[in-house]
Structures are given as structure tokens and as C-alpha cells.
Write a protein that holds these residues in place. Structure first.
Motif, PDB file in Angstrom:
ATOM      1  N   GLN A   4       0.825  -1.185   0.000  1.00 53.98           N
ATOM      2  CA  GLN A   4       0.000   0.000   0.000  1.00 53.98           C
ATOM      3  C   GLN A   4       0.868   1.247   0.000  1.00 53.98           C
ATOM      4  OE1 GLN A   4      -2.692  -0.317   3.310  1.00 53.98           O
ATOM      5  NE2 GLN A   4      -4.060  -1.605   2.124  1.00 53.98           N
ATOM      6  N   TYR A  24      -4.445   8.532   4.659  1.00 57.48           N
ATOM      7  CA  TYR A  24      -5.217   7.562   3.902  1.00 57.48           C
ATOM      8  C   TYR A  24      -4.261   6.481   3.410  1.00 57.48           C
ATOM      9  CZ  TYR A  24      -8.828  11.158   3.724  1.00 57.48           C
ATOM     10  OH  TYR A  24      -9.765  12.101   4.055  1.00 57.48           O
ATOM     11  N   VAL A  26      -3.704   3.648   0.675  1.00 57.21           N
ATOM     12  CA  VAL A  26      -4.211   3.365  -0.663  1.00 57.21           C
ATOM     13  C   VAL A  26      -3.570   2.087  -1.180  1.00 57.21           C
ATOM     14  CG1 VAL A  26      -4.401   4.296  -2.996  1.00 57.21           C
ATOM     15  CG2 VAL A  26      -4.411   5.849  -1.049  1.00 57.21           C
ATOM     16  N   SER A  34     -10.386   5.807  -8.508  1.00 53.30           N
ATOM     17  CA  SER A  34     -10.895   5.110  -7.322  1.00 53.30           C
ATOM     18  C   SER A  34     -11.022   6.077  -6.154  1.00 53.30           C
ATOM     19  CB  SER A  34      -9.964   3.971  -6.915  1.00 53.30           C
ATOM     20  OG  SER A  34      -9.979   2.957  -7.879  1.00 53.30           O
ATOM     21  N   VAL A  36     -10.657   7.529  -2.599  1.00 50.79           N
ATOM     22  CA  VAL A  36      -9.648   7.452  -1.540  1.00 50.79           C
ATOM     23  C   VAL A  36     -10.257   7.881  -0.214  1.00 50.79           C
ATOM     24  CG1 VAL A  36      -7.441   8.347  -0.716  1.00 50.79           C
ATOM     25  CG2 VAL A  36      -7.737   7.801  -3.138  1.00 50.79           C
ATOM     26  N   PHE A  66      -3.430  12.335  -7.462  1.00 49.66           N
ATOM     27  CA  PHE A  66      -4.723  12.414  -6.797  1.00 49.66           C
ATOM     28  C   PHE A  66      -5.471  13.647  -7.266  1.00 49.66           C
ATOM     29  CE2 PHE A  66      -1.893  10.067  -4.064  1.00 49.66           C
ATOM     30  CZ  PHE A  66      -2.654   8.942  -3.768  1.00 49.66           C
ATOM     31  N   THR A  76      -9.817  11.320  -5.057  1.00 46.86           N
ATOM     32  CA  THR A  76      -9.689  10.105  -5.857  1.00 46.86           C
ATOM     33  C   THR A  76      -8.262   9.965  -6.372  1.00 46.86           C
ATOM     34  OG1 THR A  76     -10.409  11.302  -7.839  1.00 46.86           O
ATOM     35  CG2 THR A  76     -12.105  10.075  -6.644  1.00 46.86           C
ATOM     36  N   ALA A  77      -7.877   8.721  -6.683  1.00 48.90           N
ATOM     37  CA  ALA A  77      -6.583   8.448  -7.318  1.00 48.90           C
ATOM     38  C   ALA A  77      -6.774   8.617  -8.821  1.00 48.90           C
ATOM     39  CB  ALA A  77      -6.122   7.036  -6.997  1.00 48.90           C
TER      40      ALA A  77
END
Length: 94
Positions: A4, A24, A26, A34, A36, A66, A76-77
Motif C-alpha cells: 500500500q 489515507y 491506498v 478510485s 480514496v 490524486f 480520488t486516485a
């Protein structure tokens, strides 16, 4: 175990209030766009406050990994993350 990438968000408003920075975790190779986290919700702010404060994500270099929607607070990524590419010299990646 799944590798991660740890995303550390430090906000001026959070640091000034004495609160801990947001973190966070990820998963590596997660899909583009996606979810986050919800920055507004996690900071206890209304999404409109993020937009009013002109919240944004700032990166070193040219890669924008991001995306923050300041109207909703959703982070979001933008692309799958590759730990070896982001942090090649380290077992952990922050």
C-alpha cells in the motif's frame, strides 16, 4: 500481503487547530478514479467550506496522482499507483 501507499494530507487549517494530519492508506495498483476518502467529511467541514478556502492537492514534480473535488470533498486516485515507481528506495511509501 498487499502493498500500500500511504497518503498523508496536511492541511493548514488542521495543523493550526492542533489536530492530527489526515492519513489515507491506498492499495497499490488500485484502479484509476478510485475513491480514496472524503476530505470535507473527515475534516468535519461542509464541502462548500473546502471550495471557499480554495482547497487543492499540490504535488512535487509533474505527476498528479490524486484529484480533489472541492465541491464535494471527494479525493480520488487519478491512476494506478506503483510503489516501486513512487518510492523506489523504500520498503514503505509515504
Amino acid at each position: 500481503s498487499q502493498r500500500q501507499v500511504l497518503l498523508l494530507l496536511v492541511c493548514v487549517c488542521v495543523c493550526q487547530s492542533g489536530a492530527d494530519p489526515l492519513r489515507y492508506s491506498v492499495p497499490e495498483e488500485m484502479e484509476s478514479d478510485s475513491f480514496v476518502g472524503n476530505l470535507a467529511q473527515d475534516l468535519g467541514l461542509a464541502p462548500s467550506q473546502l471550495a471557499a478556502r480554495k482547497a487543492r492537492v499540490v504535488f512535487e514534480g509533474n505527476e498528479q496522482l490524486f484529484r480533489l473535488d472541492p465541491n464535494t470533498g471527494v479525493l480520488t486516485a487519478t491512476e494506478p499507483l506503483d510503489r516501486e515507481q513512487i518510492c523506489p528506495q523504500s520498503e514503505s511509501c509515504t
